[in-house]
Design a protein around this motif. Structure first.
Motif, PDB file in Angstrom:
ATOM      1  N   MET A 108       0.836  -1.201   0.000  1.00 40.22           N
ATOM      2  CA  MET A 108       0.000   0.000   0.000  1.00 40.22           C
ATOM      3  C   MET A 108       0.875   1.258   0.000  1.00 40.22           C
ATOM      4  N   ALA A 109       1.912   1.256   0.812  1.00 36.60           N
ATOM      5  CA  ALA A 109       2.821   2.402   0.876  1.00 36.60           C
ATOM      6  C   ALA A 109       3.474   2.629  -0.487  1.00 36.60           C
ATOM      7  N   GLY A 110       3.826   1.545  -1.166  1.00 36.06           N
ATOM      8  CA  GLY A 110       4.417   1.659  -2.500  1.00 36.06           C
ATOM      9  C   GLY A 110       3.464   2.297  -3.499  1.00 36.06           C
ATOM     10  N   LEU A 111       2.195   1.970  -3.402  1.00 40.78           N
ATOM     11  CA  LEU A 111       1.189   2.598  -4.277  1.00 40.78           C
ATOM     12  C   LEU A 111       1.138   4.107  -4.036  1.00 40.78           C
ATOM     13  N   PHE A 112       1.129   4.504  -2.782  1.00 40.94           N
ATOM     14  CA  PHE A 112       1.074   5.930  -2.446  1.00 40.94           C
ATOM     15  C   PHE A 112       2.337   6.658  -2.935  1.00 40.94           C
ATOM     16  N   GLN A 113       3.463   5.969  -2.855  1.00 41.63           N
ATOM     17  CA  GLN A 113       4.696   6.601  -3.323  1.00 41.63           C
ATOM     18  C   GLN A 113       4.683   6.725  -4.850  1.00 41.63           C
ATOM     19  N   ARG A 114       4.288   5.678  -5.526  1.00 43.11           N
ATOM     20  CA  ARG A 114       4.286   5.660  -6.990  1.00 43.11           C
ATOM     21  C   ARG A 114       3.290   6.644  -7.590  1.00 43.11           C
ATOM     22  N   HIS A 115       2.093   6.722  -7.030  1.00 48.78           N
ATOM     23  CA  HIS A 115       1.035   7.517  -7.652  1.00 48.78           C
ATOM     24  C   HIS A 115       0.881   8.920  -7.072  1.00 48.78           C
ATOM     25  N   ALA A 116       1.377   9.143  -5.853  1.00 49.05           N
ATOM     26  CA  ALA A 116       1.173  10.454  -5.237  1.00 49.05           C
ATOM     27  C   ALA A 116       2.463  11.055  -4.669  1.00 49.05           C
ATOM     28  N   GLY A 117       3.568  10.330  -4.783  1.00 45.86           N
ATOM     29  CA  GLY A 117       4.838  10.862  -4.300  1.00 45.86           C
ATOM     30  C   GLY A 117       4.958  10.921  -2.790  1.00 45.86           C
ATOM     31  N   ILE A 118       4.179  10.117  -2.084  1.00 46.15           N
ATOM     32  CA  ILE A 118       4.198  10.105  -0.616  1.00 46.15           C
ATOM     33  C   ILE A 118       5.254   9.110  -0.143  1.00 46.15           C
ATOM     34  N   GLU A 119       6.183   9.582   0.654  1.00 40.12           N
ATOM     35  CA  GLU A 119       7.238   8.711   1.183  1.00 40.12           C
ATOM     36  C   GLU A 119       6.636   7.646   2.111  1.00 40.12           C
ATOM     37  N   THR A 120       7.266   6.488   2.137  1.00 35.29           N
ATOM     38  CA  THR A 120       6.780   5.350   2.915  1.00 35.29           C
ATOM     39  C   THR A 120       6.585   5.706   4.389  1.00 35.29           C
ATOM     40  N   ASP A 121       7.557   6.377   5.002  1.00 37.60           N
ATOM     41  CA  ASP A 121       7.439   6.725   6.421  1.00 37.60           C
ATOM     42  C   ASP A 121       6.262   7.656   6.670  1.00 37.60           C
ATOM     43  N   THR A 122       6.063   8.613   5.780  1.00 39.57           N
ATOM     44  CA  THR A 122       4.937   9.545   5.916  1.00 39.57           C
ATOM     45  C   THR A 122       3.622   8.793   5.776  1.00 39.57           C
ATOM     46  N   PHE A 123       3.542   7.925   4.763  1.00 38.99           N
ATOM     47  CA  PHE A 123       2.326   7.130   4.575  1.00 38.99           C
ATOM     48  C   PHE A 123       2.011   6.341   5.836  1.00 38.99           C
ATOM     49  N   LYS A 124       2.983   5.594   6.344  1.00 39.87           N
ATOM     50  CA  LYS A 124       2.737   4.715   7.493  1.00 39.87           C
ATOM     51  C   LYS A 124       2.338   5.502   8.736  1.00 39.87           C
ATOM     52  N   LYS A 125       2.945   6.659   8.934  1.00 35.08           N
ATOM     53  CA  LYS A 125       2.604   7.495  10.090  1.00 35.08           C
ATOM     54  C   LYS A 125       1.147   7.941  10.019  1.00 35.08           C
ATOM     55  N   VAL A 126       0.723   8.412   8.856  1.00 37.61           N
ATOM     56  CA  VAL A 126      -0.656   8.885   8.698  1.00 37.61           C
ATOM     57  C   VAL A 126      -1.632   7.713   8.689  1.00 37.61           C
ATOM     58  N   TYR A 127      -1.280   6.624   8.015  1.00 40.16           N
ATOM     59  CA  TYR A 127      -2.127   5.431   7.912  1.00 40.16           C
ATOM     60  C   TYR A 127      -2.481   4.876   9.293  1.00 40.16           C
ATOM     61  N   LYS A 128      -1.523   4.960  10.218  1.00 36.19           N
ATOM     62  CA  LYS A 128      -1.728   4.427  11.568  1.00 36.19           C
ATOM     63  C   LYS A 128      -2.226   5.476  12.561  1.00 36.19           C
ATOM     64  N   ALA A 129      -2.404   6.700  12.110  1.00 37.94           N
ATOM     65  CA  ALA A 129      -2.774   7.800  13.003  1.00 37.94           C
ATOM     66  C   ALA A 129      -4.161   7.594  13.614  1.00 37.94           C
ATOM     67  N   PHE A 130      -4.291   8.051  14.845  1.00 39.59           N
ATOM     68  CA  PHE A 130      -5.575   7.975  15.538  1.00 39.59           C
ATOM     69  C   PHE A 130      -6.666   8.701  14.746  1.00 39.59           C
ATOM     70  N   SER A 131      -6.326   9.835  14.150  1.00 38.34           N
ATOM     71  CA  SER A 131      -7.328  10.616  13.407  1.00 38.34           C
ATOM     72  C   SER A 131      -7.882   9.834  12.219  1.00 38.34           C
ATOM     73  N   VAL A 132      -7.041   9.080  11.542  1.00 39.32           N
ATOM     74  CA  VAL A 132      -7.489   8.266  10.408  1.00 39.32           C
ATOM     75  C   VAL A 132      -8.350   7.110  10.907  1.00 39.32           C
ATOM     76  N   ARG A 133      -7.896   6.429  11.926  1.00 42.05           N
ATOM     77  CA  ARG A 133      -8.677   5.304  12.470  1.00 42.05           C
ATOM     78  C   ARG A 133     -10.022   5.782  13.030  1.00 42.05           C
ATOM     79  N   SER A 134     -10.021   6.965  13.600  1.00 38.89           N
ATOM     80  CA  SER A 134     -11.256   7.544  14.114  1.00 38.89           C
ATOM     81  C   SER A 134     -12.247   7.812  12.981  1.00 38.89           C
ATOM     82  N   ARG A 135     -11.749   8.314  11.865  1.00 39.78           N
ATOM     83  CA  ARG A 135     -12.615   8.587  10.722  1.00 39.78           C
ATOM     84  C   ARG A 135     -13.195   7.301  10.144  1.00 39.78           C
ATOM     85  N   VAL A 136     -12.428   6.210  10.197  1.00 35.64           N
ATOM     86  CA  VAL A 136     -12.938   4.905   9.750  1.00 35.64           C
ATOM     87  C   VAL A 136     -14.111   4.493  10.639  1.00 35.64           C
TER      88      VAL A 136
END
Length: 170
Positions: A108-136
């Protein structure tokens, strides 16, 4: 249009996020796991582009299973990072064309990097963030409030529900 045939009235209307009183809110409840949502998306995108500014269009990822929850988490990650438009179609294609197992966080992180230029560490930090999980979790609750039993489903002004069956197809 006939109530009960072409649309359903939601028993308890759900508050909208429409920016002003004259706006109409249209919410698409969808999942990247849903082939019907994937085939509906280009039609919906064309419809959305043709609307006036008084239509407030929103997407709401459905959460019916753990796999769908992960993809809702991906949607809210993209939204938090400001890359929904860059990631929306690639996420659909990853599931339905490339048949990728997006339970793999690195994939998933690779997809974000390839299509949106989001670095893996940034993706994982946001993906696991409380705010994201709360929105789910909020998405799951809102879907219940709408009475969603399948996707794609459209909600108009928090009052009316239209699905593929009642609409006669996409």
């Amino acid at each position: 249009f006939i109530e009960g045939q072409h649309y359903s009235v939601i028993e308890t209307p759900v508050a909208t996020a429409a920016p002003n009183a004259g706006s109409v809110e249209v919410v698409e409840v969808f999942s990247y796991m849903c082939i019907h949502c994937y085939t509906f998306d280009p039609l919906l995108s064309d419809w959305h582009k043709a609307q006036n500014d008084d239509v407030n269009f929103q997407r709401l990822p459905a959460v019916f299973s753990p796999a769908w929850e992960l993809l809702a988490q991906a949607y809210y990650t993209a939204e938090s990072l400001g890359v929904v438009e860059a990631m929306h179609e690639p996420l659909f294609k990853a599931v339905h064309v490339d048949r990728l197992d997006l339970r793999d966080e690195d994939l998933m992180a690779g997809l974000f990097q390839r299509h949106a230029g989001i670095e893996t560490d940034t993706f994982k930090k946001v993906y696991k963030a409380f705010s994201v999980r709360s929105r789910v979790m909020q998405s799951r609750g809102k879907s219940r409030s709408y009475g969603i039993t399948g996707v794609p489903t459209m909600i108009v002004n928090g009052k009316y529900r239209v699905d593929g069956q009642s609409a006669g197809g996409n």
